[in-house]
Design a protein around this motif. Structure first.
Motif, mmCIF file in Angstrom:
data_model
loop_
_atom_site.group_PDB
_atom_site.id
_atom_site.type_symbol
_atom_site.label_atom_id
_atom_site.label_comp_id
_atom_site.label_asym_id
_atom_site.label_seq_id
_atom_site.Cartn_x
_atom_site.Cartn_y
_atom_site.Cartn_z
ATOM 1 N N UNK A 1 0.852 -1.183 0.000
ATOM 2 C CA UNK A 1 0.000 0.000 0.000
ATOM 3 C C UNK A 1 0.885 1.228 0.000
ATOM 4 N N UNK A 2 0.691 2.079 -1.000
ATOM 5 C CA UNK A 2 1.526 3.264 -1.162
ATOM 6 C C UNK A 2 0.758 4.520 -0.771
ATOM 7 N N UNK A 3 1.300 5.233 0.205
ATOM 8 C CA UNK A 3 0.763 6.519 0.635
ATOM 9 C C UNK A 3 1.943 7.485 0.709
ATOM 10 N N UNK A 4 2.718 7.485 -0.362
ATOM 11 C CA UNK A 4 3.983 8.216 -0.402
ATOM 12 C C UNK A 4 4.072 9.032 -1.687
ATOM 13 N N UNK A 5 5.100 9.863 -1.786
ATOM 14 C CA UNK A 5 5.323 10.674 -2.986
ATOM 15 C C UNK A 5 6.809 10.588 -3.345
ATOM 16 N N UNK A 6 7.286 9.436 -3.808
ATOM 17 C CA UNK A 6 8.696 9.321 -4.172
ATOM 18 C C UNK A 6 8.989 10.057 -5.474
ATOM 19 N N UNK A 7 10.230 10.493 -5.619
ATOM 20 C CA UNK A 7 10.649 11.131 -6.861
ATOM 21 C C UNK A 7 10.501 12.630 -6.890
ATOM 22 N N UNK A 8 10.072 13.237 -5.775
ATOM 23 C CA UNK A 8 9.979 14.695 -5.680
ATOM 24 C C UNK A 8 10.679 15.172 -4.415
ATOM 25 N N UNK A 9 11.419 16.245 -4.536
ATOM 26 C CA UNK A 9 12.013 16.903 -3.377
ATOM 27 C C UNK A 9 11.480 18.325 -3.361
ATOM 28 N N UNK A 10 10.536 18.582 -2.449
ATOM 29 C CA UNK A 10 9.870 19.878 -2.420
ATOM 30 C C UNK A 10 10.812 20.962 -1.903
ATOM 31 N N UNK A 11 10.769 22.152 -2.570
ATOM 32 C CA UNK A 11 11.650 23.271 -2.223
ATOM 33 C C UNK A 11 10.876 24.586 -2.251
ATOM 34 N N UNK A 12 9.628 24.572 -1.796
ATOM 35 C CA UNK A 12 8.788 25.767 -1.804
ATOM 36 C C UNK A 12 9.533 26.945 -1.180
ATOM 37 N N UNK A 13 9.556 28.120 -1.821
ATOM 38 C CA UNK A 13 8.730 28.538 -2.954
ATOM 39 C C UNK A 13 9.352 28.291 -4.325
ATOM 40 N N UNK A 14 10.361 27.460 -4.418
ATOM 41 C CA UNK A 14 10.928 27.115 -5.708
ATOM 42 C C UNK A 14 10.287 25.836 -6.235
ATOM 43 N N UNK B 1 -4.503 8.190 -2.355
ATOM 44 C CA UNK B 1 -4.453 9.653 -2.328
ATOM 45 C C UNK B 1 -3.217 10.207 -3.038
ATOM 46 N N UNK B 2 -2.292 10.862 -2.311
ATOM 47 C CA UNK B 2 -1.191 11.551 -2.969
ATOM 48 C C UNK B 2 -0.151 10.625 -3.596
ATOM 49 N N UNK B 3 -0.311 9.314 -3.422
ATOM 50 C CA UNK B 3 0.608 8.376 -4.077
ATOM 51 C C UNK B 3 0.551 8.495 -5.598
ATOM 52 N N UNK B 4 -0.542 9.071 -6.133
ATOM 53 C CA UNK B 4 -0.651 9.199 -7.587
ATOM 54 C C UNK B 4 0.319 10.230 -8.151
ATOM 55 N N UNK B 5 1.037 10.946 -7.287
ATOM 56 C CA UNK B 5 2.038 11.916 -7.749
ATOM 57 C C UNK B 5 3.440 11.322 -7.787
#
Length: 271
Positions: free
Chosen positions: A61-74, A103-107
């Motif tokens: 079961x995936x409830x994760x967002x692999x492959x993104x490193x958030x850098x808000x506001x960039x 949920x957000x696993x689709x990202x």
């Protein structure tokens, strides 16, 4: 539906990459009888993504967002999975490992089309491409009240009628059409009702300026055969209110039970 009861079902729950109410979320699985579960966070999850690494688990079961490193506001850094991960994940699909995407696993893994293909869609945090076609960034809206209605007769929606949730909705496209619809939401999935994900990552929450997105899918849950694997995707699941909702819990448990059933395994192989 045929379900195995000879031993407790063992579920791997993968998280990381998006904040959530951990006690409430994990409480759902604590309350599920006849099942054990193991929590692993990314990037440690990636080390288990092969038939050998995931051999102890009946479903993932995936409830994760692999492959993104958030850098808000960039803009976020987008990371492509390693060749080892790609090979292992393809091996899981070939072996028929049951999977649930929540949920957000689709990202997840926005630079790897095979991952979105296994799910059937992708939430774009910023404009991107899928199989050579350009897509705008997706939309979000929360909290929002909506009613979910089962479509057709399927074990995942067994015992569920129409029910309401207060949760998050996404404005996005289905990227693959070979899916089995399970639940639809009675909401207008149009740009005027949503906000730009790319703007939000630039610290401009609740805006849609400069954003152009056509109507999106009203599908909230569906089944898909990814390789030989039966998979179910459920787009709701944003917060504690949903985690504690009796209908959502039934939906999620039904999904876990179905993907691990012999019926689902045979269905996926036949497709």
């Amino acid at each position: 539906m045929v379900i195995r009861y000879d031993a407790p079902l063992n579920l791997l729950v993968s998280t990381k990459g998006h904040p959530f109410d951990k006690p409430a979320f994990f409480g759902m699985f604590d309350d599920m009888r006849g099942m054990t579960w193991t929590h692993v966070e990314q990037p440690a999850t990636a080390a288990l993504m092969s038939p050998e690494g995931a051999s102890d688990f009946d479903a993932l079961l995936f409830y994760d967002v692999p492959g993104l490193q958030f850098k808000t506001p960039k803009a976020p850094n987008l990371i492509e999975p390693s060749e080892t991960f790609k090979t292992g994940f393809r091996g899981l699909l070939n072996a028929g490992k049951p999977m649930v995407f929540l949920h957000h696993a689709v990202a997840g893994w926005p630079l790897w089309d095979d991952y979105a293909e296994a799910i059937g869609t992708r939430f774009f945090y910023q404009p991107g491409r899928y199989k050579g076609r350009a897509y705008p960034d997706s939309g979000y809206l929360f909290p929002v009240d909506f009613t979910l209605t089962p479509e057709g007769d399927h074990p995942v929606t067994q015992g569920l009628g129409s029910f309401t949730l207060t949760d998050e909705l996404y404005l996005m496209d289905m990227l693959e059409d070979d899916i089995v619809p399970l639940l639809r939401a009675d909401y207008a999935f149009e740009q005027a009702n949503f906000y730009s994900a790319a703007n939000a990552l630039e610290a401009r929450m609740w805006t849609r300026d400069g954003w152009d997105h056509g109507p999106g899918t009203n599908l909230i849950a569906w089944a898909r055969a990814a390789g030989n694997s039966p998979t179910v995707t459920i787009l709701c699941g944003n917060d504690a209110g949903t985690y504690g909702n009796e209908n959502f819990r039934k939906l999620l448990r039904n999904a876990i039970d179905w993907v691990t059933s012999e019926d689902a395994a045979q269905w996926a192989k036949a497709r």
